[in-house]
Design a protein around this motif. Structure first.
Motif, PDB file in Angstrom:
ATOM      1  N   ARG A   1      11.086   6.397  -2.049  1.00  0.00           N
ATOM      2  CA  ARG A   1      11.170   5.416  -0.866  1.00  0.00           C
ATOM      3  C   ARG A   1      10.984   6.781   0.480  1.00  0.00           C
ATOM      4  N   SER A   2      11.434   7.895   0.132  1.00  0.00           N
ATOM      5  CA  SER A   2      11.052   8.870   1.263  1.00  0.00           C
ATOM      6  C   SER A   2       9.629   9.087   1.351  1.00  0.00           C
ATOM      7  N   VAL A   3       9.109   9.333   0.341  1.00  0.00           N
ATOM      8  CA  VAL A   3       7.362   9.561   0.459  1.00  0.00           C
ATOM      9  C   VAL A   3       6.711   8.342   1.079  1.00  0.00           C
ATOM     10  N   ALA A   4       7.178   7.014   0.699  1.00  0.00           N
ATOM     11  CA  ALA A   4       6.662   5.887   1.235  1.00  0.00           C
ATOM     12  C   ALA A   4       6.861   5.863   2.846  1.00  0.00           C
ATOM     13  N   CYS A   5       8.065   6.423   3.177  1.00  0.00           N
ATOM     14  CA  CYS A   5       8.498   6.333   4.664  1.00  0.00           C
ATOM     15  C   CYS A   5       7.626   7.489   5.293  1.00  0.00           C
TER      16      CYS A   5
ATOM     17  N   ARG B   1       4.083   6.251   5.991  1.00  0.00           N
ATOM     18  CA  ARG B   1       4.404   5.074   7.024  1.00  0.00           C
ATOM     19  C   ARG B   1       4.200   6.045   8.602  1.00  0.00           C
ATOM     20  N   VAL B   2       4.978   6.985   8.627  1.00  0.00           N
ATOM     21  CA  VAL B   2       5.017   7.861   9.773  1.00  0.00           C
ATOM     22  C   VAL B   2       3.576   8.298   9.820  1.00  0.00           C
ATOM     23  N   SER B   3       2.951   8.842   8.886  1.00  0.00           N
ATOM     24  CA  SER B   3       1.687   9.521   9.089  1.00  0.00           C
ATOM     25  C   SER B   3       0.652   8.446   9.582  1.00  0.00           C
ATOM     26  N   VAL B   4       0.695   7.340   9.031  1.00  0.00           N
ATOM     27  CA  VAL B   4      -0.098   6.039   9.441  1.00  0.00           C
ATOM     28  C   VAL B   4       0.064   5.873  10.914  1.00  0.00           C
ATOM     29  N   TRP B   5       1.343   5.871  11.308  1.00  0.00           N
ATOM     30  CA  TRP B   5       1.673   5.390  12.688  1.00  0.00           C
ATOM     31  C   TRP B   5       1.283   6.608  13.646  1.00  0.00           C
TER      32      TRP B   5
ATOM     33  N   ASP C   1       0.876  -1.123   0.008  1.00  0.00           N
ATOM     34  CA  ASP C   1      -0.049   0.045  -0.009  1.00  0.00           C
ATOM     35  C   ASP C   1       0.757   1.424   0.077  1.00  0.00           C
ATOM     36  N   LEU C   2       1.904   1.210   0.882  1.00  0.00           N
ATOM     37  CA  LEU C   2       2.616   2.554   0.953  1.00  0.00           C
ATOM     38  C   LEU C   2       3.557   2.587  -0.376  1.00  0.00           C
ATOM     39  N   THR C   3       4.040   1.506  -0.848  1.00  0.00           N
ATOM     40  CA  THR C   3       4.655   1.651  -2.133  1.00  0.00           C
ATOM     41  C   THR C   3       3.921   2.231  -3.224  1.00  0.00           C
ATOM     42  N   GLN C   4       2.591   1.545  -3.195  1.00  0.00           N
ATOM     43  CA  GLN C   4       1.916   2.001  -4.598  1.00  0.00           C
ATOM     44  C   GLN C   4       1.397   3.566  -4.244  1.00  0.00           C
TER      45      GLN C   4
ATOM     46  N   ALA D   1       2.133   6.518  -6.849  1.00  0.00           N
ATOM     47  CA  ALA D   1       0.906   7.081  -7.529  1.00  0.00           C
ATOM     48  C   ALA D   1       1.451   8.828  -7.260  1.00  0.00           C
ATOM     49  N   ARG D   2       2.060   9.291  -6.237  1.00  0.00           N
ATOM     50  CA  ARG D   2       2.338  10.551  -6.059  1.00  0.00           C
ATOM     51  C   ARG D   2       3.609  10.923  -6.720  1.00  0.00           C
ATOM     52  N   ALA D   3       4.650  10.061  -7.171  1.00  0.00           N
ATOM     53  CA  ALA D   3       5.486  10.180  -8.079  1.00  0.00           C
ATOM     54  C   ALA D   3       5.009  10.406  -9.477  1.00  0.00           C
ATOM     55  N   TRP D   4       4.021   9.762  -9.709  1.00  0.00           N
ATOM     56  CA  TRP D   4       3.195  10.014 -11.276  1.00  0.00           C
ATOM     57  C   TRP D   4       2.599  11.521 -11.232  1.00  0.00           C
ATOM     58  N   GLN D   5       2.018  11.670 -10.074  1.00  0.00           N
ATOM     59  CA  GLN D   5       1.152  13.196 -10.291  1.00  0.00           C
ATOM     60  C   GLN D   5       2.467  14.105 -10.292  1.00  0.00           C
ATOM     61  N   ASN D   6       3.495  14.018  -9.614  1.00  0.00           N
ATOM     62  CA  ASN D   6       4.576  15.047  -9.751  1.00  0.00           C
ATOM     63  C   ASN D   6       5.844  14.539 -10.710  1.00  0.00           C
ATOM     64  N   TRP D   7       5.625  13.595 -11.572  1.00  0.00           N
ATOM     65  CA  TRP D   7       6.564  13.023 -12.630  1.00  0.00           C
ATOM     66  C   TRP D   7       7.554  14.059 -13.308  1.00  0.00           C
ATOM     67  N   GLU D   8       6.805  15.274 -13.656  1.00  0.00           N
ATOM     68  CA  GLU D   8       7.917  16.311 -14.455  1.00  0.00           C
ATOM     69  C   GLU D   8       9.035  16.520 -13.405  1.00  0.00           C
ATOM     70  N   LYS D   9       8.746  16.953 -12.077  1.00  0.00           N
ATOM     71  CA  LYS D   9       9.620  17.301 -11.297  1.00  0.00           C
ATOM     72  C   LYS D   9      10.481  15.987 -10.763  1.00  0.00           C
ATOM     73  N   VAL D  10       9.876  14.838 -10.394  1.00  0.00           N
ATOM     74  CA  VAL D  10      10.616  13.891  -9.834  1.00  0.00           C
ATOM     75  C   VAL D  10      11.576  13.264 -10.819  1.00  0.00           C
ATOM     76  N   SER D  11      11.060  13.396 -12.094  1.00  0.00           N
ATOM     77  CA  SER D  11      11.824  12.630 -13.053  1.00  0.00           C
ATOM     78  C   SER D  11      13.402  13.336 -13.269  1.00  0.00           C
ATOM     79  N   GLY D  12      13.403  14.558 -13.071  1.00  0.00           N
ATOM     80  CA  GLY D  12      14.505  15.443 -12.897  1.00  0.00           C
ATOM     81  C   GLY D  12      15.399  15.320 -11.759  1.00  0.00           C
ATOM     82  N   TYR D  13      15.135  14.743 -10.745  1.00  0.00           N
ATOM     83  CA  TYR D  13      15.726  14.525  -9.606  1.00  0.00           C
ATOM     84  C   TYR D  13      17.229  13.461 -10.116  1.00  0.00           C
ATOM     85  N   ALA D  14      18.149  13.415  -9.166  1.00  0.00           N
ATOM     86  CA  ALA D  14      19.514  12.490  -9.655  1.00  0.00           C
ATOM     87  C   ALA D  14      18.996  11.255  -9.137  1.00  0.00           C
ATOM     88  N   ASP D  15      18.037  11.115  -8.180  1.00  0.00           N
ATOM     89  CA  ASP D  15      17.501   9.859  -7.726  1.00  0.00           C
ATOM     90  C   ASP D  15      16.286   9.725  -7.404  1.00  0.00           C
TER      91      ASP D  15
END
Length: 187
Positions: free
Chosen positions: A61-65, A68-72, A34-37, A41-55
């Motif tokens: 991964r950081s969004v998924a984490c 998880r903290v938000s759920v906790w 669930d967290l990964t999906q 999904a958020r990466a796809w929504q922001n893909w123009e910006k995210v695709s330009g990142y070095a990693d």
């Protein structure tokens, strides 16, 4: 402009690894998926910006984490509220008939269950149930009829009220904290 092919390749190349990493962090495969999906999904929504990142994988991964903290945090807040307010002083008793009805409802198809709950337990008219479920009134009537027939076999098995209902009788459903409803029993 978002390039779906590039994103699809990115997703295919990283989803298993990120799911595995989240599983290691959470201990729950379902939660990790669930967290990964959601992160993808958020990466796809922001893909123009995210695709330009070095990693971009690190971003996902950081969004998924963070998710998880938000759920906790939400779970911790619920627990804190529960501890602060405690159990309500008056918890209405649930009748054995009500438990049997709920068990029977769980065994019938969702659409029939939904129609029965909305009509018999919530108290909506057939027309209101049709509006809420976005189907014709005739479909609601058919679902109610089929649902009651399906439920009857399970209610007969458990013997609502300790006895098998006679054909053509009404089974009284006592909802905690509300007026009673009747479900017509057919054999």
């Amino acid at each position: 402009m978002r390039d779906a092919r590039v994103f699809d390749d990115f997703y295919a190349g990283h989803v298993r690894r990120l799911t595995s990493q989240m599983y290691t962090m959470t201990g729950s495969l379902a939660e990790a998926e669930d967290l990964t999906q959601e992160a993808f999904a958020r990466a796809w929504q922001n893909w123009e910006k995210v695709s330009g990142y070095a990693d971009p994988e690190a971003w996902v991964r950081s969004v998924a984490c963070r998710l998880r903290v938000s759920v906790w945090r939400k779970a911790a807040n619920r627990l804190t509220a529960h501890r602060r307010h405690g159990i309500p002083d008056e918890v209405p008793d649930v009748s054995p008939d009500y438990v049997a009805i709920v068990a029977a409802l769980r065994r019938i198809p969702y659409e029939q269950r939904r129609a029965i709950v909305l009509h018999h337990l919530v108290g909506l008219s057939v027309e209101d149930t049709a509006r809420e479920t976005e189907v014709p009134a005739g479909t609601v009537k058919a679902r109610l009829s089929r649902g009651r027939q399906s439920m009857a076999q399970y209610l007969s098995e458990v013997g609502v009220g300790g006895d098998r209902p006679s054909p053509g009788t009404h089974v009284r459903i006592e909802r905690p904290g509300s007026a009673d409803q009747e479900v017509h029993h057919h054999d």
